[in-house]
Write an enzyme that holds these catalytic residues in place. Structure first.
Site, short mmCIF file in Angstrom:
data_model
loop_
_atom_site.label_atom_id
_atom_site.label_comp_id
_atom_site.label_asym_id
_atom_site.label_seq_id
_atom_site.Cartn_x
_atom_site.Cartn_y
_atom_site.Cartn_z
N THR A 92 8.07 10.76 2.85
CA THR A 92 8.59 9.66 2.05
C THR A 92 9.45 10.17 0.90
O THR A 92 10.52 9.63 0.60
CB THR A 92 7.44 8.80 1.51
OG1 THR A 92 6.77 8.18 2.60
CG2 THR A 92 7.94 7.73 0.55
N ALA A 147 14.48 -1.34 9.98
CA ALA A 147 15.33 -1.71 11.11
C ALA A 147 15.48 -0.51 12.05
O ALA A 147 15.01 0.59 11.76
CB ALA A 147 16.68 -2.18 10.61
N GLU A 180 -25.73 -0.44 -23.37
CA GLU A 180 -27.05 -0.72 -23.93
C GLU A 180 -27.18 -0.17 -25.35
O GLU A 180 -27.70 -0.84 -26.25
CB GLU A 180 -28.14 -0.09 -23.04
CG GLU A 180 -28.13 -0.59 -21.60
CD GLU A 180 -27.30 0.29 -20.67
OE1 GLU A 180 -27.74 0.51 -19.53
OE2 GLU A 180 -26.21 0.75 -21.09
N GLU A 199 1.23 4.50 -0.71
CA GLU A 199 2.48 3.93 -0.18
C GLU A 199 3.09 4.99 0.73
O GLU A 199 3.91 5.80 0.30
CB GLU A 199 3.44 3.58 -1.30
CG GLU A 199 2.97 2.46 -2.21
CD GLU A 199 4.07 1.97 -3.14
OE1 GLU A 199 5.21 1.77 -2.69
OE2 GLU A 199 3.78 1.81 -4.34
N ALA A 209 4.98 -2.97 3.47
CA ALA A 209 5.74 -4.21 3.59
C ALA A 209 6.37 -4.23 4.97
O ALA A 209 6.94 -3.23 5.42
CB ALA A 209 6.81 -4.29 2.51
N SER A 243 15.45 0.04 5.22
CA SER A 243 14.32 -0.84 4.92
C SER A 243 14.48 -1.58 3.59
O SER A 243 13.57 -2.33 3.22
CB SER A 243 13.02 -0.03 4.88
OG SER A 243 13.09 0.99 3.89
N GLY A 267 4.47 6.46 4.74
CA GLY A 267 5.08 6.15 6.01
C GLY A 267 4.01 6.03 7.09
O GLY A 267 2.82 6.27 6.84
N LEU A 323 8.33 6.66 -7.93
CA LEU A 323 6.88 6.42 -7.95
C LEU A 323 6.39 5.95 -9.31
O LEU A 323 5.25 6.20 -9.70
CB LEU A 323 6.10 7.67 -7.50
CG LEU A 323 6.46 8.21 -6.12
CD1 LEU A 323 5.56 9.39 -5.75
CD2 LEU A 323 6.36 7.12 -5.06
#
Length: 373
Positions: A207, A174, A63, A278, A165, A179, A280, A215
């Site tokens: 992780t 797996a 403003e 992100e 994912a 992964s 686990g 990262l």
């Protein structure tokens, strides 16, 4: 709606101008503690006199930016169309509500109420000064545009996006734990773009110890992107001195303990408005179970893995009637994969500032952020 006449008439009159105000707002920075706000000032005849937007903390609010482009007295009798309720407090700049009153603005049209405990109340101040105030114009569009900031302002914590994912059967690895990679290059690059668009990227020590991730947000060729999220690591386990995260462009923030709410409040205090998680299954499930997830990004690959490695574990759902229903926002195809974006129902607003103060006190007493520890 607080003005005379029906809502349709008001929307027809001011809707296009409000959409322009939102376009102006988008020119401002999308990070930090301040909202993106745009303002259009109209003459009594409806002509555009000036436009403005907020360029970040410490700069003129939208403003005031618009008013600064007018000669003294030129705003008398004009209408200010603003994407957010004019503020009513003095921080690094003065109250926009007072600036509009002093300029002689006769009507203010805005989209969304300011939820800030210190900054809200501008509409009431304007009304008390005799200014005609109309609220709620293009409110849905403005709410969506300001969603991350509104969440942070209302709840005292960052807007949290949880990402994973997985295969079509919901497995993130797996049977042997491998992964890389479930999804293709298009999906993985999209993740890097989401990292770059976030203030912080949050993972657990599990992780970091298992994958040693950098990262960072990287481009197609592996180069660092211009915008990088602040890396945040939650948990008590020690992170090795040679861990990749310690070479991040931003010093990592290590937050010990398991109080996610306190951690998020502390991150908000550091100016982090959006957090991209992100994690686990253990930490991801803890975020969901605590009701701290606002948005989910699930990248689905057309593959089947079976086995025990699921995206989530216990999230507090014991029977089908307890399932956590989400709002499907969109589905995108990324190469041979699919991104599903879903949002959680809006959490209750923290109208009582003492609730945030309590969370801050708990954060101070139970855990402290340690940079570079």
């Amino acid at each position: 709606m607080t003005d005379t006449g029906d809502a349709l008439s008001v929307s027809t009159t001011y809707g296009p101008t409000m959409r322009r105000a939102l376009q102006l707002a988008a020119l401002g920075p999308d990070r930090g503690v301040n909202p993106r706000v745009g303002c259009v000032i109209l003459s009594p005849a409806g002509d555009v006199l000036a436009e403005g937007w907020h360029r970040g903390a410490g700069t003129a609010h939208a403003e005031v930016d618009a008013l600064s482009k007018l000669a003294p007295g030129e705003a008398a009798g004009a209408t200010a169309v603003v994407s957010l309720e004019p503020c009513n407090h003095t921080g690094r700049t003065g109250p926009c509500s007072v600036a509009l009153i002093d300029a002689g603005i006769s009507r203010v049209v805005y989209a969304v109420d300011d939820p800030g405990h210190a900054s809200r109340g501008g509409a009431q101040r304007l009304r008390e000064a005799g200014v005609d105030v109309i609220d709620g114009v293009e409110a849905d569009a403005a709410t969506r545009f300001l969603q991350d900031w509104l969440t942070a302002a209302r709840l005292g914590r960052p807007y949290v996006t949880l990402k994973w994912a997985s295969s079509l059967d919901g497995r993130t690895a797996a049977g042997d734990g491998t992964s890389r990679w479930i999804t293709g290059t298009a999906a993985r690059q999209h993740v890097h773009e989401q990292r770059a668009a976030s203030d912080a990227i949050v993972v657990g020590t599990g992780t970091v110890l298992a994958d040693d991730p950098s990262l960072t947000a990287r481009g197609d060729a592996g180069e660092l992107m211009a915008d990088q999220p602040v890396p945040v690591v939650l948990g008590d386990r020690a992170v090795p001195q040679d861990a990749a995260v310690r070479r991040h462009p931003h010093p990592p923030i290590f937050f010990p303990g398991h109080d996610l709410s306190a951690a998020l409040v502390e991150l908000r205090e550091l100016g982090i408005r959006t957090a991209y998680v992100e994690a686990g299954p253990t930490l991801a499930s803890a975020f969901v179970r605590a009701g701290l997830v606002d948005e989910l990004h699930v990248y689905l690959a057309p593959t089947l893995l079976g086995g025990p490695h699921t995206a989530l574990t216990d999230i507090g759902v014991d029977t089908i009637t307890d399932q956590l229903a989400l709002d499907l926002d969109r589905v995108e195809r990324l190469g041979n994969d699919v991104l599903v974006v879903a949002r959680t129902p809006s959490p209750a607003t923290l109208d009582d500032a003492s609730l945030i103060e309590t969370a801050r006190a708990e954060a101070s007493s139970t855990a402290s952020i340690r940079q570079g520890a």
